[in-house]
Scaffold this motif. Structure first.
Motif, PDB file in Angstrom:
ATOM      1  N   SER A 174      -1.967  -0.806  -0.429  1.00  0.00           N
ATOM      2  CA  SER A 174      -0.769  -1.352  -1.059  1.00  0.00           C
ATOM      3  C   SER A 174       0.447  -0.882  -0.274  1.00  0.00           C
ATOM      4  CB  SER A 174      -0.662  -0.878  -2.500  1.00  0.00           C
ATOM      5  OG  SER A 174      -0.314   0.488  -2.516  1.00  0.00           O
ATOM      6  N   ARG A 175       1.560  -1.489  -0.590  1.00  0.00           N
ATOM      7  CA  ARG A 175       2.819  -1.168   0.074  1.00  0.00           C
ATOM      8  C   ARG A 175       3.170   0.307  -0.138  1.00  0.00           C
ATOM      9  NH1 ARG A 175       7.872  -3.134   1.532  1.00  0.00           N
ATOM     10  NH2 ARG A 175       9.539  -2.243   0.277  1.00  0.00           N
TER      11      ARG A 175
ATOM     12  N   LYS B 288       2.222  -1.497   9.284  1.00  0.00           N
ATOM     13  CA  LYS B 288       2.259  -2.088   7.941  1.00  0.00           C
ATOM     14  C   LYS B 288       1.277  -3.250   7.823  1.00  0.00           C
ATOM     15  CE  LYS B 288       7.010  -0.883   6.879  1.00  0.00           C
ATOM     16  NZ  LYS B 288       8.373  -1.433   6.872  1.00  0.00           N
TER      17      LYS B 288
ATOM     18  N   GLY C 118      -7.573  -4.952  -1.886  1.00  0.00           N
ATOM     19  CA  GLY C 118      -6.230  -4.726  -1.355  1.00  0.00           C
ATOM     20  C   GLY C 118      -5.145  -5.382  -2.184  1.00  0.00           C
ATOM     21  N   ASP C 119      -3.982  -5.351  -1.614  1.00  0.00           N
ATOM     22  CA  ASP C 119      -2.781  -5.854  -2.251  1.00  0.00           C
ATOM     23  C   ASP C 119      -2.462  -7.207  -1.609  1.00  0.00           C
ATOM     24  OD1 ASP C 119      -0.194  -6.382  -3.014  1.00  0.00           O
ATOM     25  OD2 ASP C 119       0.464  -4.290  -2.867  1.00  0.00           O
TER      26      ASP C 119
ATOM     27  N   ASN D 229       3.348  -9.519   4.751  1.00  0.00           N
ATOM     28  CA  ASN D 229       3.337  -9.045   6.130  1.00  0.00           C
ATOM     29  C   ASN D 229       2.987 -10.151   7.112  1.00  0.00           C
ATOM     30  OD1 ASN D 229       4.102  -6.338   5.901  1.00  0.00           O
ATOM     31  ND2 ASN D 229       2.072  -5.749   5.219  1.00  0.00           N
TER      32      ASN D 229
ATOM     33  N   SER E 201      -2.088  -3.224   5.488  1.00  0.00           N
ATOM     34  CA  SER E 201      -2.277  -4.170   4.393  1.00  0.00           C
ATOM     35  C   SER E 201      -3.579  -4.943   4.566  1.00  0.00           C
ATOM     36  CB  SER E 201      -1.092  -5.119   4.284  1.00  0.00           C
ATOM     37  OG  SER E 201      -0.997  -5.932   5.428  1.00  0.00           O
TER      38      SER E 201
ATOM     39  N   PHE F 218       1.188  -7.907  -0.610  1.00  0.00           N
ATOM     40  CA  PHE F 218       1.631  -7.128   0.554  1.00  0.00           C
ATOM     41  C   PHE F 218       1.086  -7.728   1.856  1.00  0.00           C
ATOM     42  CE2 PHE F 218       1.310  -2.845   2.894  1.00  0.00           C
ATOM     43  CZ  PHE F 218       2.635  -2.895   3.300  1.00  0.00           C
ATOM     44  N   VAL F 219      -0.179  -8.132   1.863  1.00  0.00           N
ATOM     45  CA  VAL F 219      -0.752  -8.734   3.071  1.00  0.00           C
ATOM     46  C   VAL F 219      -0.058 -10.046   3.399  1.00  0.00           C
ATOM     47  CG1 VAL F 219      -2.825  -9.570   4.215  1.00  0.00           C
ATOM     48  CG2 VAL F 219      -3.022  -7.851   2.453  1.00  0.00           C
TER      49      VAL F 219
ATOM     50  N   THR G 282       0.904   2.647   1.807  1.00  0.00           N
ATOM     51  CA  THR G 282       1.214   2.579   3.231  1.00  0.00           C
ATOM     52  C   THR G 282       2.479   3.370   3.557  1.00  0.00           C
ATOM     53  OG1 THR G 282       0.276   0.368   3.208  1.00  0.00           O
ATOM     54  CG2 THR G 282       1.519   1.003   5.163  1.00  0.00           C
TER      55      THR G 282
END
Lengths: 244, 254
Positions: free
Chosen positions: A118-119, A109, B5-6, B13, A113, B9-10, A122
């Motif tokens: 995106s979540r 994950k 990207g997101d 995480n 990312s 989300f990064v 993934t």
């Protein structure tokens, strides 16, 4: 369509680059001396079209890894321009971005990312990633408990299954057992067959011949030859034979 | 570099990663986040009520109102200063916006901050300072502080790449700050001529705002809130701007 373009690119490292303390800056300020510089790449130009499979060959210190770092957007050239279009997945070192205290699942994950997914995307791909890696139940164990081969398989599996437009690899496919290498090769062939671009550094002529149709030969930061993989490899091998 | 990207989300995480790594091998878990302020609180209360006489019956709450912001500032500032160097492997190998690292580092310290705020409010209840409607202003006070630290973290983490002794400078400043921020003493004790300098200190402003809300059950002065918000936005903007310049040569120096 051109996906990667290098225009008269030069990458210059200062010889002192690396760990520095305040006193080094102060010393330099007083002396005002020009630091010694080293040209890792000098006036390099080439373009790579979509769907090409390109190998970069050359001896150690020729500028191969520097070229990859510029393509991947990890560093900037001191002169010239680098333009890249499309989503890039770079596998420059095994398991970079993995943390050994996190489980395989958590690392997937995190890595996905960071690579820009995106979540939702993934989670949609996670089963395929685990399946391809062949890690099995270990996926819920910290990767500290994995063997080197397992970490490598997981890293490769994430990068290839995330389906980037451009895959950049640095000498990674020589690790892992024969069965997994075979699986990787099949997967890369499917990947490039779908019109995706691959750039890789390799010292393995056999690998270059099967995987790539074009090769760029670098020496001391300059392009020596750029053309069909078999031609470039032959010239490269000749040069080697003469000096040996 | 086109990274689409997101961000959420990064950052999620990365914050989870910090949290998991820190607590996975600890038997006491999140209790460690509370142990440090509790020990400090015990020591300060002992010194300033038993050794130096202090008539205030709510002194523990008073100290926590200062200690919690100070702890957040010091841990967020120190950990964000070293974060780029600590994550050199990631920076050199994975192309993603580098700004994310210092911001995620600051945000992961807000987990501890949250626990400590709960502790502080618990003490307020125990010492007969019941919730009042101004408690709702607490997030308005804290949000600018987090933004301020993101800005500060961006600048210091970038500089630390080029001057590795940056972290020692930050650590020394933090030690000095413990005494220069009114943690165990009150604003009213500060001589008139030093007050202007004190009011420029963002941690001091935070401490003052918290004491006004929790102990005096009043809204903090409006000018204080404005100063806090504007200076934080300014710091965040400056941080992003400076980091933009600094990040281009990270690869060469890591």
């Amino acid at each position: 369509m051109t996906v990667i373009q290098f225009n008269n690119v030069s990458k210059i490292y200062q010889r002192h680059s690396g760990q520095r303390l305040l006193r080094d800056h102060i010393r330099e300020w007083f002396r005002r001396s020009e630091a010694q510089s080293f040209h890792a790449l000098e006036d390099v130009s080439f373009r790579i079209e979509a769907g090409e499979r390109v190998a970069i060959v050359g001896q150690n210190g020729a500028g191969k890894s520097t070229t990859l770092s510029l393509m991947a957007g990890l560093s900037w050239p001191e002169r010239g321009t680098v333009s890249v279009s499309g989503r890039v997945a770079a596998l420059l070192e095994l398991g970079s971005g993995f943390h050994h205290d996190l489980t395989g699942m958590e690392n997937i994950k995190l890595n996905a990312s960071l690579l820009g997914f995106s979540r939702k995307q993934t989670l949609g791909m996670i089963d395929e990633i685990i399946d391809f890696s062949g890690i099995g139940d270990f996926i819920h164990a910290p990767i500290r408990t994995y063997s080197t081969g397992m970490v490598m398989r997981l890293a490769f599996s994430v990068a290839i299954n995330l389906n980037p437009d451009i895959l950049i690899t640095d000498e990674i496919l020589t690790v892992g057992d024969a069965a997994f290498q075979e699986k990787c090769l099949g997967r890369i062939q499917r990947f490039t067959g779908a019109g995706k671009t691959m750039v890789s550094v390799s010292h393995n002529p056999g690998m270059v011949k099967t995987l790539c149709d074009r090769a760029i030969w670098l020496d001391h930061g300059r392009v020596v030859q750029d053309g069909k993989a078999s031609d470039v490899l032959e010239a490269y091998a000749d040069r080697f034979a003469v000096s040996a | 570099m086109s990274w689409k990207g997101d961000y959420v989300f990064v950052i999620r995480n990365l914050v989870l990663k910090d949290f998991r790594i820190r607590y996975r091998n600890m038997s006491l878990g999140v209790f460690w986040s509370l142990l440090n302020p509790l020990v400090m609180l015990g020591v300060l209360v002992f010194v300033f009520t038993r050794i130096f006489k202090n008539p205030s019956p709510v002194y523990p709450v008073f100290v926590l109102c200062g200690l919690v912001p100070f702890n957040f500032f010091s841990s967020a500032w120190i950990s964000s200063t070293t974060c780029i160097v600590d994550n050199a492997g990631l920076i050199k190998r994975v192309p993603f916006p580098r700004e994310i690292i210092p911001i995620a580092t600051v945000l992961s310290t807000t987990i501890h901050l949250f626990l400590q705020i709960v502790l502080m409010l618990g003490f307020a209840l125990a010492y007969d300072r019941p919730p009042n409607r101004y408690w709702m202003l607490l997030p308005v006070v804290w949000l600018p502080a987090v933004a301020f630290l993101c800005g500060l973290g961006l600048i210091c983490s970038g500089l630390n790449v080029y001057m590795r002794d940056m972290r020692y400078v930050v650590e020394s400043v933090v030690t000095v700050m413990f005494y220069l921020v009114p943690i165990f003493y009150d604003f009213s004790l500060i001589p008139e001529r030093f007050r202007t300098i004190y009011s420029l200190n963002p941690i001091a402003a935070l401490v003052l705002a918290q004491r006004t809300i929790i102990l005096a059950a009043k809204a903090p002065p409006e000018t204080l809130m404005w100063k806090l918000s504007l200076s934080s936005l300014g710091m965040l903007g400056l941080g992003l701007l400076v980091f933009q310049k600094l990040k281009r040569r990270f690869y060469n120096y890591l």
